[in-house]
Design an enzyme around this catalytic site. Structure first.
Site, PDB file in Angstrom:
ATOM      1  N   ASN A  19       0.865  -1.174   0.000  1.00  0.00           N
ATOM      2  CA  ASN A  19       0.000   0.000   0.000  1.00  0.00           C
ATOM      3  C   ASN A  19       0.903   1.226   0.000  1.00  0.00           C
ATOM      4  O   ASN A  19       2.101   1.119  -0.272  1.00  0.00           O
ATOM      5  CB  ASN A  19      -0.997  -0.033   1.176  1.00  0.00           C
ATOM      6  CG  ASN A  19      -0.337   0.036   2.540  1.00  0.00           C
ATOM      7  OD1 ASN A  19       0.697   0.668   2.709  1.00  0.00           O
ATOM      8  ND2 ASN A  19      -0.938  -0.619   3.515  1.00  0.00           N
ATOM      9  N   ASN A  53      -4.411  -9.151   9.568  1.00  0.00           N
ATOM     10  CA  ASN A  53      -3.242  -8.727   8.801  1.00  0.00           C
ATOM     11  C   ASN A  53      -2.834  -7.306   9.182  1.00  0.00           C
ATOM     12  O   ASN A  53      -3.627  -6.537   9.704  1.00  0.00           O
ATOM     13  CB  ASN A  53      -3.577  -8.779   7.307  1.00  0.00           C
ATOM     14  CG  ASN A  53      -4.611  -7.743   6.942  1.00  0.00           C
ATOM     15  OD1 ASN A  53      -4.288  -6.569   6.782  1.00  0.00           O
ATOM     16  ND2 ASN A  53      -5.861  -8.142   6.838  1.00  0.00           N
ATOM     17  N   LYS A 100       0.112  -1.397  32.709  1.00  0.00           N
ATOM     18  CA  LYS A 100      -0.255   0.005  32.942  1.00  0.00           C
ATOM     19  C   LYS A 100      -1.233   0.484  31.875  1.00  0.00           C
ATOM     20  O   LYS A 100      -1.229  -0.026  30.766  1.00  0.00           O
ATOM     21  CB  LYS A 100       1.002   0.885  32.905  1.00  0.00           C
ATOM     22  CG  LYS A 100       1.924   0.661  34.094  1.00  0.00           C
ATOM     23  CD  LYS A 100       3.195   1.466  33.936  1.00  0.00           C
ATOM     24  CE  LYS A 100       2.978   2.928  34.323  1.00  0.00           C
ATOM     25  NZ  LYS A 100       4.269   3.670  34.263  1.00  0.00           N
ATOM     26  N   TYR A 155      -4.261  -2.766  -4.569  1.00  0.00           N
ATOM     27  CA  TYR A 155      -2.932  -2.406  -4.072  1.00  0.00           C
ATOM     28  C   TYR A 155      -2.037  -2.015  -5.242  1.00  0.00           C
ATOM     29  O   TYR A 155      -2.378  -2.225  -6.400  1.00  0.00           O
ATOM     30  CB  TYR A 155      -2.303  -3.610  -3.344  1.00  0.00           C
ATOM     31  CG  TYR A 155      -2.911  -3.880  -1.989  1.00  0.00           C
ATOM     32  CD1 TYR A 155      -2.280  -3.448  -0.838  1.00  0.00           C
ATOM     33  CD2 TYR A 155      -4.110  -4.556  -1.872  1.00  0.00           C
ATOM     34  CE1 TYR A 155      -2.833  -3.692   0.409  1.00  0.00           C
ATOM     35  CE2 TYR A 155      -4.675  -4.802  -0.630  1.00  0.00           C
ATOM     36  CZ  TYR A 155      -4.027  -4.367   0.506  1.00  0.00           C
ATOM     37  OH  TYR A 155      -4.578  -4.607   1.743  1.00  0.00           O
ATOM     38  N   LYS A 183      -6.321   1.330  -3.247  1.00  0.00           N
ATOM     39  CA  LYS A 183      -5.337   2.140  -2.553  1.00  0.00           C
ATOM     40  C   LYS A 183      -5.061   3.417  -3.340  1.00  0.00           C
ATOM     41  O   LYS A 183      -5.066   3.405  -4.579  1.00  0.00           O
ATOM     42  CB  LYS A 183      -4.031   1.362  -2.390  1.00  0.00           C
ATOM     43  CG  LYS A 183      -4.193   0.096  -1.577  1.00  0.00           C
ATOM     44  CD  LYS A 183      -4.678   0.397  -0.174  1.00  0.00           C
ATOM     45  CE  LYS A 183      -4.845  -0.865   0.657  1.00  0.00           C
ATOM     46  NZ  LYS A 183      -5.433  -0.559   1.975  1.00  0.00           N
ATOM     47  N   ASP A 212      -8.359   4.383  -0.186  1.00  0.00           N
ATOM     48  CA  ASP A 212      -7.648   4.234   1.089  1.00  0.00           C
ATOM     49  C   ASP A 212      -6.213   4.726   0.934  1.00  0.00           C
ATOM     50  O   ASP A 212      -5.442   4.182   0.145  1.00  0.00           O
ATOM     51  CB  ASP A 212      -7.663   2.750   1.479  1.00  0.00           C
ATOM     52  CG  ASP A 212      -7.033   2.488   2.840  1.00  0.00           C
ATOM     53  OD1 ASP A 212      -6.566   3.443   3.482  1.00  0.00           O
ATOM     54  OD2 ASP A 212      -7.023   1.312   3.256  1.00  0.00           O
ATOM     55  N   ALA A 213      -5.840   5.761   1.699  1.00  0.00           N
ATOM     56  CA  ALA A 213      -4.482   6.323   1.619  1.00  0.00           C
ATOM     57  C   ALA A 213      -3.545   5.740   2.674  1.00  0.00           C
ATOM     58  O   ALA A 213      -2.367   6.106   2.723  1.00  0.00           O
ATOM     59  CB  ALA A 213      -4.540   7.841   1.758  1.00  0.00           C
ATOM     60  N   ASN A 214      -4.064   4.879   3.558  1.00  0.00           N
ATOM     61  CA  ASN A 214      -3.223   4.228   4.567  1.00  0.00           C
ATOM     62  C   ASN A 214      -2.376   5.203   5.384  1.00  0.00           C
ATOM     63  O   ASN A 214      -1.218   4.913   5.698  1.00  0.00           O
ATOM     64  CB  ASN A 214      -2.335   3.157   3.926  1.00  0.00           C
ATOM     65  CG  ASN A 214      -3.150   1.950   3.493  1.00  0.00           C
ATOM     66  OD1 ASN A 214      -3.572   1.873   2.342  1.00  0.00           O
ATOM     67  ND2 ASN A 214      -3.432   1.041   4.404  1.00  0.00           N
ATOM     68  N   GLU A 238     -10.432   6.921   2.988  1.00  0.00           N
ATOM     69  CA  GLU A 238      -9.962   6.255   4.205  1.00  0.00           C
ATOM     70  C   GLU A 238      -8.558   6.688   4.618  1.00  0.00           C
ATOM     71  O   GLU A 238      -7.672   6.802   3.769  1.00  0.00           O
ATOM     72  CB  GLU A 238      -9.998   4.741   3.950  1.00  0.00           C
ATOM     73  CG  GLU A 238      -9.561   3.872   5.114  1.00  0.00           C
ATOM     74  CD  GLU A 238      -9.873   2.394   4.838  1.00  0.00           C
ATOM     75  OE1 GLU A 238     -10.888   2.097   4.160  1.00  0.00           O
ATOM     76  OE2 GLU A 238      -9.102   1.538   5.294  1.00  0.00           O
ATOM     77  N   GLU A 264      -8.537   1.695  11.825  1.00  0.00           N
ATOM     78  CA  GLU A 264      -7.906   0.369  11.831  1.00  0.00           C
ATOM     79  C   GLU A 264      -6.589   0.369  12.589  1.00  0.00           C
ATOM     80  O   GLU A 264      -6.099  -0.695  12.958  1.00  0.00           O
ATOM     81  CB  GLU A 264      -7.697  -0.131  10.397  1.00  0.00           C
ATOM     82  CG  GLU A 264      -6.639   0.627   9.625  1.00  0.00           C
ATOM     83  CD  GLU A 264      -6.444   0.086   8.212  1.00  0.00           C
ATOM     84  OE1 GLU A 264      -7.328   0.329   7.370  1.00  0.00           O
ATOM     85  OE2 GLU A 264      -5.431  -0.578   7.960  1.00  0.00           O
ATOM     86  N   ASP A 291     -10.526  -2.631  14.469  1.00  0.00           N
ATOM     87  CA  ASP A 291     -10.522  -4.077  14.195  1.00  0.00           C
ATOM     88  C   ASP A 291     -10.383  -4.816  15.524  1.00  0.00           C
ATOM     89  O   ASP A 291      -9.320  -4.776  16.147  1.00  0.00           O
ATOM     90  CB  ASP A 291      -9.329  -4.375  13.270  1.00  0.00           C
ATOM     91  CG  ASP A 291      -9.209  -5.836  12.895  1.00  0.00           C
ATOM     92  OD1 ASP A 291      -9.784  -6.694  13.587  1.00  0.00           O
ATOM     93  OD2 ASP A 291      -8.509  -6.106  11.906  1.00  0.00           O
ATOM     94  N   HIS A 321     -12.084  -3.259  10.049  1.00  0.00           N
ATOM     95  CA  HIS A 321     -10.979  -3.664   9.167  1.00  0.00           C
ATOM     96  C   HIS A 321     -10.719  -5.161   9.349  1.00  0.00           C
ATOM     97  O   HIS A 321     -11.046  -5.732  10.383  1.00  0.00           O
ATOM     98  CB  HIS A 321      -9.733  -2.865   9.597  1.00  0.00           C
ATOM     99  CG  HIS A 321      -8.417  -3.446   9.159  1.00  0.00           C
ATOM    100  ND1 HIS A 321      -7.710  -4.346   9.929  1.00  0.00           N
ATOM    101  CD2 HIS A 321      -7.670  -3.248   8.049  1.00  0.00           C
ATOM    102  CE1 HIS A 321      -6.589  -4.671   9.298  1.00  0.00           C
ATOM    103  NE2 HIS A 321      -6.541  -4.013   8.153  1.00  0.00           N
ATOM    104  N   SER A 341     -13.537  -7.171   3.428  1.00  0.00           N
ATOM    105  CA  SER A 341     -13.207  -8.471   2.840  1.00  0.00           C
ATOM    106  C   SER A 341     -12.016  -8.291   1.917  1.00  0.00           C
ATOM    107  O   SER A 341     -11.949  -7.307   1.181  1.00  0.00           O
ATOM    108  CB  SER A 341     -14.414  -8.986   2.046  1.00  0.00           C
ATOM    109  OG  SER A 341     -14.083 -10.164   1.345  1.00  0.00           O
ATOM    110  N   TYR A 342     -11.052  -9.226   2.013  1.00  0.00           N
ATOM    111  CA  TYR A 342      -9.887  -9.197   1.107  1.00  0.00           C
ATOM    112  C   TYR A 342      -9.908 -10.462   0.268  1.00  0.00           C
ATOM    113  O   TYR A 342      -9.228 -11.430   0.622  1.00  0.00           O
ATOM    114  CB  TYR A 342      -8.578  -9.186   1.895  1.00  0.00           C
ATOM    115  CG  TYR A 342      -8.259  -7.945   2.668  1.00  0.00           C
ATOM    116  CD1 TYR A 342      -7.718  -6.832   2.035  1.00  0.00           C
ATOM    117  CD2 TYR A 342      -8.438  -7.906   4.040  1.00  0.00           C
ATOM    118  CE1 TYR A 342      -7.382  -5.705   2.760  1.00  0.00           C
ATOM    119  CE2 TYR A 342      -8.110  -6.778   4.772  1.00  0.00           C
ATOM    120  CZ  TYR A 342      -7.584  -5.688   4.122  1.00  0.00           C
ATOM    121  OH  TYR A 342      -7.254  -4.585   4.855  1.00  0.00           O
TER     122      TYR A 342
HETATM  123 MG    MG Z   1      -7.261   0.684   5.349  1.00  0.00          MG
END
Ligand code: MG
Length: 392
Positions: A19, A53, A100, A155, A183, A212-214, A238, A264, A291, A321, A341-342
């Site tokens: 990604n 993942n 802690k 991806y 992505k 999704d820019a991660n 995202e 996520e 997640d 996620h 889902s992947y």
């Molecule tokens: Mg993501």
């Protein structure tokens, strides 16, 4: 009922994908098994857990702290009052002894992995799918018949051009998904717009694209992308910036016509609460992706849901996620908005039952006790080997 053993092992879930931030070429996953003296239909009852993942195996923390503490607590330390089943809340307390608050790090992944096994076990001993157990505990027995799922992919595969991207995306639509995700942030803005437009051209009415820019962008780039993305009607945008930069997110939310999605990489109720307090998110459209399998498990996720309700958010805003069976059961049982889902990735841990079909972007769950890991043949082979190797 007795707990006889708690096993863990490490497995590769490497994928040749990238990604905007990381490569998954060396990704690993921890799997655990909680072995009991109970039998159902001639089979020993074992609770299975793993994590999502994106985070590496947790063997160090599992062995030196979490499994050790469960063993020290002894089975009676985390059984229910009648001694007939595990109590995942007590197991959670035992694992978190002498930890802690704050600085959550990745111990949340180790706890989440064992928490999944506790819930799998609790549901199996009740002879019910986890979604049904949760529906009985939290929704007066009402569960969702099916769960909205979307296909995440797109991806930056080495050597894969726009043609490869559209071929991949068409494949997900052909499988029955109505929402697909790609992505962004790994190319230039104009290059990403070309990717987006090529995929949008595949969609019929009712079908949507998410991006999704991660967490890749700094503030100015995040704003530049948000404004450019405003020309498209997207399902969501995202993780525009660093997952902990709530001010950046609030600035993006102020200019983004598209819904935003994030969470996520937030691993606790406290982090989620800061997101809701300071991230500028909009309860009527934005999506929360915490997640449970990375975030201290379902015990903590129930705290997240309570925090959301107290803050005026709906459970339906949550689309976790990960793309695994555990969150699918949570979605159906607790009434979440859906699940990621992947398709074809993160094998054999990722994905749903081998025979599950996606219809109009939704998936039905089978009436099988536990989380349904037994419905994934290749994953079960791995757990069986783990049990055999340890004399079970
Ligand atoms: Mg993501």
């Amino acid at each position: 009922m007795k707990i006889l053993d708690i096993l863990d092992d490490v497995f590769p879930i490497a994928s040749a994908i990238k990604n905007a931030y990381i490569s998954f070429a060396e990704m690993t996953c921890s799997a655990v098994a909680v072995v009991t003296d109970q039998f159902r239909d001639g089979e020993r009852v074992v609770g299975f857990g793993f994590h999502s993942n994106g985070r590496y195996d947790q063997q160090g923390i599992l062995r030196s702290r979490m499994i050790k503490r469960l063993n020290q607590a002894g089975a009676h330390g985390f059984l229910n009052a009648g001694g007939t089943n595990v109590d995942p809340f007590k197991a959670w307390q035992a694992m978190m002894a002498n930890e802690k608050p704050g600085g959550h790090g990745e111990r949340s992944v180790a706890v989440g992995t064992l928490d999944m096994a506790m819930w799998d076990l609790a549901a199996k001993l009740e002879g019910k799918p986890l979604y049904r157990l949760l529906a009985e505990q939290h929704r007066g027995g009402i569960s969702d018949d099916s769960v909205y799922v979307y296909a995440a992919g797109g991806y930056y595969y080495p050597e894969k051009g726009i043609e490869g991207l559209t071929e991949e995306m068409q494949g997900y639509l052909d499988l029955g998904y109505d929402t697909i995700k790609i992505k962004i942030g790994g190319a230039t803005l104009s290059g990403d717009c070309r990717r987006i437009e090529a995929v949008l051209a595949l969609l019929d009415s009712g079908q949507k694209l998410a991006v999704d820019a991660n967490g890749r962008f700094d503030l100015s780039m995040a704003l530049e992308y948000a404004q450019a993305l405003n020309q498209y009607d997207l399902k969501w945008f995202e993780e525009p910036g660093d997952p902990l930069d709530f001010e950046l997110l609030a600035e993006v939310a102020a200019v983004s016509r598209n819904p935003l999605a994030t969470g996520e990489n937030l691993f606790s109720m406290q982090d989620g609460r800061n997101l809701i307090r300071y991230g500028g998110l909009r309860a009527d459209r934005d999506i929360l992706q915490i997640d449970p399998a990375l975030s201290y498990g379902l015990v903590e996720y129930l705290r997240v849901l309570k925090m959301l309700t107290d803050s005026g958010w709906s459970y339906r805003s949550c689309i976790p996620h990960g793309g695994h069976q555990f969150s699918l059961h949570l979605a159906a049982g607790l009434g979440l908005g859906g699940n990621e889902s992947y398709p074809g990735l993160f094998f054999p841990f990722g994905g749903f039952a081998d025979d599950a079909l996606i219809k109009k972007g939704r998936i039905e769950l089978a009436d099988v006790p536990g989380v349904g890991i037994e419905q994934k043949k290749e994953l079960m082979k791995l757990y069986r080997r783990m049990l055999t190797d340890n004399g079970w």
